[in-house]
Design a protein around this motif. Structure first.
Motif, PDB file in Angstrom:
ATOM      1  N   PHE A 269       0.825  -1.193   0.000  1.00  0.00           N
ATOM      2  CA  PHE A 269       0.000   0.000   0.000  1.00  0.00           C
ATOM      3  C   PHE A 269       0.878   1.269   0.000  1.00  0.00           C
ATOM      4  O   PHE A 269       0.603   2.227  -0.727  1.00  0.00           O
ATOM      5  CB  PHE A 269      -0.940   0.008   1.206  1.00  0.00           C
ATOM      6  N   ALA A 270       1.911   1.254   0.829  1.00  0.00           N
ATOM      7  CA  ALA A 270       2.840   2.383   0.857  1.00  0.00           C
ATOM      8  C   ALA A 270       3.509   2.559  -0.500  1.00  0.00           C
ATOM      9  O   ALA A 270       3.680   3.682  -0.997  1.00  0.00           O
ATOM     10  CB  ALA A 270       3.891   2.168   1.944  1.00  0.00           C
ATOM     11  N   ASP A 271       3.891   1.439  -1.108  1.00  0.00           N
ATOM     12  CA  ASP A 271       4.554   1.445  -2.406  1.00  0.00           C
ATOM     13  C   ASP A 271       3.641   2.043  -3.478  1.00  0.00           C
ATOM     14  O   ASP A 271       4.037   2.927  -4.254  1.00  0.00           O
ATOM     15  CB  ASP A 271       4.935   0.006  -2.763  1.00  0.00           C
ATOM     16  N   LYS A 272       2.393   1.588  -3.529  1.00  0.00           N
ATOM     17  CA  LYS A 272       1.465   2.055  -4.567  1.00  0.00           C
ATOM     18  C   LYS A 272       1.136   3.534  -4.413  1.00  0.00           C
ATOM     19  O   LYS A 272       1.086   4.281  -5.400  1.00  0.00           O
ATOM     20  CB  LYS A 272       0.189   1.214  -4.535  1.00  0.00           C
ATOM     21  N   ILE A 273       0.898   3.971  -3.193  1.00  0.00           N
ATOM     22  CA  ILE A 273       0.553   5.381  -2.992  1.00  0.00           C
ATOM     23  C   ILE A 273       1.761   6.275  -3.267  1.00  0.00           C
ATOM     24  O   ILE A 273       1.640   7.323  -3.909  1.00  0.00           O
ATOM     25  CB  ILE A 273      -0.020   5.590  -1.579  1.00  0.00           C
ATOM     26  N   LYS A 274       2.930   5.855  -2.826  1.00  0.00           N
ATOM     27  CA  LYS A 274       4.149   6.635  -3.088  1.00  0.00           C
ATOM     28  C   LYS A 274       4.414   6.760  -4.589  1.00  0.00           C
ATOM     29  O   LYS A 274       4.673   7.855  -5.098  1.00  0.00           O
ATOM     30  CB  LYS A 274       5.338   5.966  -2.394  1.00  0.00           C
ATOM     31  N   SER A 275       4.324   5.645  -5.314  1.00  0.00           N
ATOM     32  CA  SER A 275       4.674   5.655  -6.737  1.00  0.00           C
ATOM     33  C   SER A 275       3.602   6.321  -7.594  1.00  0.00           C
ATOM     34  O   SER A 275       3.921   6.946  -8.609  1.00  0.00           O
ATOM     35  CB  SER A 275       4.931   4.224  -7.233  1.00  0.00           C
ATOM     36  N   ASN A 276       2.342   6.241  -7.190  1.00  0.00           N
ATOM     37  CA  ASN A 276       1.274   6.822  -7.995  1.00  0.00           C
ATOM     38  C   ASN A 276       0.974   8.276  -7.669  1.00  0.00           C
ATOM     39  O   ASN A 276       0.529   9.025  -8.541  1.00  0.00           O
ATOM     40  CB  ASN A 276      -0.012   6.002  -7.838  1.00  0.00           C
ATOM     41  N   ILE A 277       1.225   8.681  -6.438  1.00  0.00           N
ATOM     42  CA  ILE A 277       0.850  10.033  -6.018  1.00  0.00           C
ATOM     43  C   ILE A 277       2.060  10.927  -5.810  1.00  0.00           C
ATOM     44  O   ILE A 277       1.981  12.142  -5.884  1.00  0.00           O
ATOM     45  CB  ILE A 277      -0.009   9.990  -4.726  1.00  0.00           C
ATOM     46  N   GLY A 278       3.215  10.338  -5.525  1.00  0.00           N
ATOM     47  CA  GLY A 278       4.405  11.145  -5.298  1.00  0.00           C
ATOM     48  C   GLY A 278       4.391  11.851  -3.965  1.00  0.00           C
ATOM     49  O   GLY A 278       4.738  13.036  -3.856  1.00  0.00           O
TER      50      GLY A 278
END
Length: 340
Positions: A269-278
C-alpha cells in the motif's frame, strides 16, 4: 556502503536521525481514567529513545473524552494533560529522538460510558452500543476538538502530528461507504465522505506548521469497501492540503474482515501510494527484520519504516539492526561497554 535505514530524513525543518519509527500503540494505562500520563508512559517511551529510535509516535490520544477507545486512553482534550505529555517529549529529546503524537477519535468503536458518535447509526458489533448519527453541530465540535488538540501538541513541544484516519475509527468511518450512509454534504460520494478529514486537516494546519502525517487503512478487505486505488484520490487531496506523509496501514473497519497476514503484507500500500501520487509514505505490517526494513527503503517502496510489536519485544531493536547492517550507531554514553 551507507544504509538507508540509518540515514537521516528531513520533513520541513525537522530531521529524524534515522528512518526507524515507533508506531503508535495503545497502552490503556491512564489508570485514573483522566487521560493523563502515568509513570509507565514515561518509562515506556523514553526507553525507545535510549534505544535510538529516530521517531517515536505516542499512542492514539483522544481529542475528546467521549472519543476514547477505552477509559484508560491518553487524552489531549484539556490543558491539564499537557504537562505529562511534555515530560515524555522532553525525556525522549534528551536521547536524540523526535516525538510525534497520534490524534484520534474512536467514533463507533469507543467503549466509554454515555453516548458515542459515528457518521451513521451502525454499530461495530453486538458488544458495542449503537452510535448516534452525528449532527452538523457534532461534526463542527469534533473539528474544533482536533484543532484545540493540535494547539496543545505544540505547547507540549512535539515534533510531528499524525491524524488517525484508519482502523475503523471516526475519520475512517466517514471515508468508507460501508460505515457512512449519510445523504448530506458529509456523505453519498467520495468527495463528501472525505470532507470531514479535509476539514480536520485544514483546522490542524491553522495552528500547526510542523510535519503532518495521516494514518490510513488502505483496504477495508470487503468487496464494497475502500481499496488502495480508492485512496489515490484521497492521497492527492492530502498532498494538496500539505500533508507530508501517509502512514499506510489497513483494516479495522469491520469485525469479520478476512486478512492474509504475513511479514510486510501492508508494504504494497505504501509502495502504490508513493509511486502513484508522489507523496512520502510509511510502511507498516509485521516488519521485524533489519534486512527487510532496509530492502523496503532501498527499493523506494516507502520513506520510513514503522515498527510496532517488534519494539515492544525489544526497545533496543535499532542496535540489533545496526549490527546486522554493519551501520554505525552511536551509543548512549552510559551503555558504551555493552554497545560493541
Amino acid at each position: 556502503m551507507t544504509t538507508a535505514l540509518f540515514s537521516s530524513f528531513t520533513i520541513k525543518n525537522t530531521t529524524f536521525k534515522n528512518r526507524i519509527v515507533m508506531s503508535p500503540m495503545c497502552m490503556y494505562s491512564s489508570h485514573m481514567e483522566d487521560g493523563k500520563v502515568q509513570n509507565f508512559h514515561i518509562t515506556h517511551y523514553t526507553s525507545r529513545a535510549i534505544g535510538q529510535v529516530g521517531l517515536i509516535i505516542v499512542e492514539a490520544t483522544a481529542v475528546t473524552a467521549q472519543g476514547r477507545i477505552s477509559k484508560h486512553d491518553l487524552g489531549i482534550w484539556e490543558d491539564e494533560q499537557i504537562e505529562g505529555l511534555k515530560t515524555i517529549v522532553d525525556r525522549c529529546h534528551e536521547h536524540g529522538a523526535k516525538v510525534g503524537i497520534q490524534l484520534q477519535h474512536a467514533g463507533r468503536k469507543a467503549t466509554v460510558d454515555g453516548e458515542i458518535l459515528a457518521p451513521s447509526a451502525i454499530p461495530f458489533n453486538e458488544k458495542i452500543k449503537t452510535p448516534k448519527e452525528m449532527t452538523e453541530a457534532d461534526i463542527k465540535d469534533t473539528i474544533t476538538a482536533f484543532q484545540a488538540a493540535a494547539r496543545r501538541v505544540k505547547q507540549a513541544g512535539f515534533d510531528a502530528i499524525e491524524i488517525h484516519a484508519a482502523h475503523g475509527y471516526l475519520l475512517h468511518e466517514f471515508l468508507s461507504p460501508l460505515t457512512n450512509k449519510r445523504n448530506d454534504e458529509y456523505g453519498s460520494s467520495p468527495e463528501n465522505r472525505y470532507r470531514l478529514l479535509k476539514e480536520v486537516i485544514e483546522a490542524v494546519k491553522q495552528v500547526w506548521d510542523g510535519p503532518l502525517f495521516v494514518r490510513i487503512s488502505a483496504s477495508d478487505y470487503h468487496p464494497e469497501g475502500l481499496t488502495v486505488e480508492n485512496y489515490y484520490e484521497y492521497a492527492k487531496e492530502m498532498k494538496k492540503q500539505g500533508v507530508d506523509l501517509i502512514d499506510c496501514s489497513s483494516g479495522g473497519l469491520i469485525p469479520d474482515a478476512k486478512i492474509d497476514v504475513y511479514p510486510g503484507y501492508q508494504v504494497q500500500f505504501a509502495d502504490k501510494i508513493k509511486s502513484n501520487i508522489g507523496i512520502y509514505t510509511g510502511a507498516v505490517g509485521l516488519i521485524t527484520s533489519s534486512l527487510h526494513a532496509e530492502e523496503i527503503l532501498k527499493s523506494g517502496r516507502a520513506d520510513l519504516v514503522f515498527l510496532a510489536r517488534e519494539l515492544l519485544r525489544n526497545p533496543y531493536w535499532p542496535y540489533v539492526a545496526a549490527k546486522q547492517l554493519n551501520a554505525p550507531l552511536e551509543a548512549p554514553k552510559q551503555y558504551d561497554r555493552g554497545w560493541l
